[in-house]
Design a protein around this motif. Structure first.
Motif, PDB file in Angstrom:
ATOM      1  N   LYS B 243      11.576   3.407  -1.112  1.00  0.00           N
ATOM      2  CA  LYS B 243      11.677   4.711  -2.111  1.00  0.00           C
ATOM      3  C   LYS B 243      10.345   5.227  -2.728  1.00  0.00           C
ATOM      4  CE  LYS B 243      16.121   5.218  -1.503  1.00  0.00           C
ATOM      5  NZ  LYS B 243      17.398   4.901  -1.985  1.00  0.00           N
ATOM      6  N   PRO B 244      10.256   6.479  -2.563  1.00  0.00           N
ATOM      7  CA  PRO B 244       9.246   7.201  -2.984  1.00  0.00           C
ATOM      8  C   PRO B 244       8.923   6.736  -4.567  1.00  0.00           C
ATOM      9  CG  PRO B 244      10.195   8.683  -1.940  1.00  0.00           C
ATOM     10  CD  PRO B 244      11.247   7.655  -1.880  1.00  0.00           C
ATOM     11  N   PHE B 245       9.779   6.384  -5.332  1.00  0.00           N
ATOM     12  CA  PHE B 245       9.569   6.150  -6.761  1.00  0.00           C
ATOM     13  C   PHE B 245       8.828   4.877  -6.906  1.00  0.00           C
ATOM     14  CE2 PHE B 245      14.096   4.978  -6.480  1.00  0.00           C
ATOM     15  CZ  PHE B 245      13.935   3.579  -6.776  1.00  0.00           C
ATOM     16  N   ASP B 247       6.526   3.736  -4.503  1.00  0.00           N
ATOM     17  CA  ASP B 247       5.288   4.148  -4.060  1.00  0.00           C
ATOM     18  C   ASP B 247       4.650   4.669  -5.418  1.00  0.00           C
ATOM     19  OD1 ASP B 247       5.576   3.376  -1.511  1.00  0.00           O
ATOM     20  OD2 ASP B 247       5.974   5.327  -0.873  1.00  0.00           O
ATOM     21  N   SER B 248       5.412   5.624  -5.975  1.00  0.00           N
ATOM     22  CA  SER B 248       4.688   6.258  -7.100  1.00  0.00           C
ATOM     23  C   SER B 248       4.397   5.548  -8.275  1.00  0.00           C
ATOM     24  CB  SER B 248       5.907   7.208  -7.493  1.00  0.00           C
ATOM     25  OG  SER B 248       5.448   7.710  -8.916  1.00  0.00           O
ATOM     26  N   ALA B 249       4.992   4.313  -8.361  1.00  0.00           N
ATOM     27  CA  ALA B 249       4.657   3.192  -9.453  1.00  0.00           C
ATOM     28  C   ALA B 249       3.528   2.450  -8.939  1.00  0.00           C
ATOM     29  CB  ALA B 249       5.795   2.263  -9.549  1.00  0.00           C
ATOM     30  N   ARG B 250       3.445   2.102  -7.433  1.00  0.00           N
ATOM     31  CA  ARG B 250       2.321   1.511  -6.951  1.00  0.00           C
ATOM     32  C   ARG B 250       0.963   2.266  -7.207  1.00  0.00           C
ATOM     33  NH1 ARG B 250       3.537   0.206  -0.966  1.00  0.00           N
ATOM     34  NH2 ARG B 250       1.550  -0.655  -1.127  1.00  0.00           N
ATOM     35  N   ILE B 251       1.160   3.616  -6.713  1.00  0.00           N
ATOM     36  CA  ILE B 251      -0.189   4.308  -6.887  1.00  0.00           C
ATOM     37  C   ILE B 251      -0.583   4.451  -8.288  1.00  0.00           C
ATOM     38  CG2 ILE B 251      -1.053   6.641  -7.012  1.00  0.00           C
ATOM     39  CD1 ILE B 251       0.927   7.220  -4.767  1.00  0.00           C
TER      40      ILE B 251
END
Lengths: 317, 357
Positions: B243-245, B247-251
């Motif tokens: 899920k994008p969230f 990915d968002s935390a990974r970035i």
């Protein structure tokens, strides 16, 4: 001389596709094939192209979400004031890089954790990087919510994402992205899932924030009109390659590459009486340029910082 | 000031969320039936200590294990004829009749003649106002045993389900996140445990170790936690992972553990809770089977009650001694079914795709 925030050289992302467990054939899919661009401080670059042309793959490689298979990405380092290669960053330096790069996602319904409150979602970057004490962080959250136009903040902080509308959620994503005051934000079609009526307010918000916070955007979209509104320069991507890159007005008024022409011709105009120029797909001009500059360089400058790819695209468009 | 508004709003929103989910659950009739059943047995489980503490029940009489009360009865001693039918009895089944006692059974009490009245104790005694579900063959109160059994069932079911779901949630998330060899190992392990027949395995374990309620809960929890539920939780975690969230935390630079525990786990939790409710059913059923086979070292449980009625020879006597078998059997069936129905109801709440619009 403008300072660049990010420089991309010959970026490649290849995928190996095997034909199955018993098959020895391995195909290589070149999702992103040898693309180069740079983005100066405070400017934004639009990355335009059809679905599947490699826009999002480029974005994910820049954010280190997926490893790239080739090429160099250099990012501006605040302390040394030099460009720094983002491969093999050590822990501390990687953290600094992470602070300065952020991404806004396409789908505001999926990009916020449904089990967290808005407050926790926006606080997360500050918690990860351990910035300020608890009170500072909470003040920063209230401040950024004001900045993105969600007031009063106390009304939104304890809510969960599913209680907000699409536009409000995208504002929360933007707030979360900008709370670290990054230098560079990758926007992956942030407005494509929103209602047309909300879209313009989100784009204005992003433009204002870019001005105030000196953020550079890499703005990914398939909509040239959006790119024109948001970006200083536009790069047109096709089949994993950048085929044309120029200043926004130059590109839209004077397209050279047949694919760009097609793309511009396909924009719907909401005025039936308006007679706009419809471009034919015609390789002659491209051939002439290739003949003039030779095929040694992947990109040739035709003046006005207008670059054209010399890659052979005949029969593909 | 602002803070107060925020907290008030938070409280209010939380209340609303609970009310919304409760309304969703309430719409499921099966779930509500299950909930009533579970609440009923919970009430029984809590009632027994209450009755003992307040002194309404005397421990010496009503204790499920060592209590004793026999109903006194005076019977007429008769001699059963050798051939039927006679005037009094039509067939062998009718002798001795109600209120009568065959003299042959009194060989340990010499001096009693046919026609005398003999005072004896009825064990097992049928239901009466003192013993709502009668007593068993040792003169113990069956209703009290049912209450004790529901305590055992709740402790065992909830403990093993919590343990099992805890293990499978953590392992499933780890498998989804680390992939590669860790994933392959965990998946093969759960294949292996899925393949093992669990009852024979429990026989073997009970042959080597003394199984008490706690031990059984741990064994059932570990077996359940390493088995098929790991695979399901892993598939759910894989869905959340992309899920994008995340990915968002990974970035932003969130570590792998942070993403696993604060992003993926909360999103897997509803499914895990569902699994937990369903696995209570399995634990209760396994306990009764093992007790029935006499493999557990437990003082009293529903399985033990059925086991005792079987070893005392009452299980094949039709419904004449129904209070020895039916209450315990029904309790196992009802509570296990009740938890299953609650799970079905929760499924409607947690699984948006099943929701009726």
């Amino acid at each position: 001389m403008k300072k660049n925030v990010i420089e991309v050289k010959n970026l490649e992302k290849y995928y190996e596709v095997s034909g199955g467990f018993f098959s020895r054939n391995k195909d290589i899919v070149k999702a992103v094939d040898d693309i180069s661009f740079e983005i100066p401080f405070g400017e934004s670059l639009g990355l335009v192209g059809q679905s599947g042309c490699g826009k999002t793959t480029t974005a994910r490689a820049l954010c280190l979400l997926d490893p790239k298979t080739g090429g160099d990405v250099k990012f501006y380092n605040n302390e040394t004031e030099n460009m720094q290669n983002i491969d093999n960053l050590e822990d501390e330096e990687l953290k600094k890089f992470r602070r300065n790069i952020q991404m806004i996602f396409q789908d505001p319904y999926e990009s916020l954790n449904p089990r967290w409150t808005i407050k926790d979602i926006i606080l997360e970057p500050l918690n990860i990087h351990n910035i300020g004490d608890l009170q500072d962080r909470e003040e920063a959250v209230v401040e950024i919510l004001k900045t993105v136009g969600l007031t009063p903040a106390s009304n939104y902080l304890p809510r969960y994402p599913h209680e907000l509308s699409g536009g409000q959620r995208q504002r929360v994503s933007i707030a979360r992205t900008l709370i670290m005051k990054p230098k560079f934000v990758v926007c992956d079609e942030p407005t494509s899932m929103l209602d047309v009526s909300i879209r313009i307010s989100i784009m204005d918000l992003m433009l204002n924030l870019a001005k105030d916070l000196e953020v550079s955007y890499l703005y990914i979209t398939h909509d040239l009109a959006v790119a024109r509104y948001m970006c200083n320069r536009i790069a047109v991507m096709f089949n994993g390659k950048i085929v044309e890159i120029a200043e926004t007005e130059e590109l839209l008024n004077n397209p050279i590459h047949p694919y760009t022409k097609r793309l511009i011709s396909s924009i719907p105009v909401p005025d039936p009486s308006y007679d706009r120029k419809v471009y034919d797909v015609n390789y002659d001009e491209l051939d002439a340029i290739i003949a003039k500059h030779g095929t040694d360089n992947p990109m040739v400058d035709i003046g006005n910082e207008h670059y054209i790819s010399t890659h052979d695209v005949k029969g593909l468009i | 000031m602002n803070e107060n508004i925020e907290q008030d709003l938070q409280k209010q929103l939380r209340k609303e969320a609970i009310r919304r989910n409760w309304n969703l659950f309430r719409q499921s009739k099966l779930g509500m039936i299950g909930l009533y059943i579970v609440i009923f047995f919970l009430f029984l489980a809590l009632l027994q200590p209450f009755l003992f503490i307040t002194g309404i029940w005397n421990k010496g009489v009503y204790d499920p294990v060592v209590g004793y009360e026999a109903i006194k009865d005076t019977l007429l001693v008769v001699e059963c004829p050798k051939e039927y039918p006679t005037e009094k009895y039509e067939s062998m089944k009718d002798c001795p009749g109600p209120g009568e006692l065959n003299v042959k059974r009194l060989y340990l009490a010499p001096g009693v003649e046919v026609g005398d009245y003999y005072e004896t104790f009825i064990q097992p005694a049928p239901p009466s106002s003192r013993h709502l579900l009668g007593t068993d063959s040792l003169g113990r109160d069956v209703f009290s045993q049912i209450m004790e059994g529901s305590q055992v069932a709740f402790v065992l079911g909830l403990l093993s389900a919590t343990l099992g779901v805890g293990i499978s949630t953590i392992l499933g998330t780890i498998a989804a996140f680390f992939g590669g060899r860790v994933d392959a190992y965990l998946m093969r392990q759960s294949d292996l445990i899925l393949m093992l027949p669990s009852l024979p395995l429990l026989f073997i374990i009970s042959a080597f170790a003394e199984l008490k309620v706690w031990h059984l809960a741990i064994v059932l929890g570990v077996l359940g936690g390493l088995g098929g539920s790991v695979i399901t939780i892993k598939s759910q975690a894989l869905q959340v992972k992309v899920k994008p969230f995340v990915d968002s935390a990974r970035i932003t630079g969130g570590s792998r553990w942070r993403i696993m525990f604060s992003h993926v786990l909360p999103n897997v939790a509803p499914l895990a809770l569902l699994f937990m409710v369903f696995s209570v059913t399995g634990a209760i059923a396994s306990e009764s089977v093992l007790s029935f086979l006499g493999l557990l070292n437990i003082d009293m449980s529903w399985g033990i009650m059925i086991y005792l009625s079987q070893t005392d020879g009452f299980i094949f006597s039709g419904l004449e001694f129904w209070w020895l078998i039916l209450p315990a059997g029904l309790a196992v069936t009802l509570l296990a079914g009740g938890f299953y129905l609650v799970g079905r109801g929760l499924d409607d709440v947690f699984n948006p795709r099943l929701r009726k619009r």
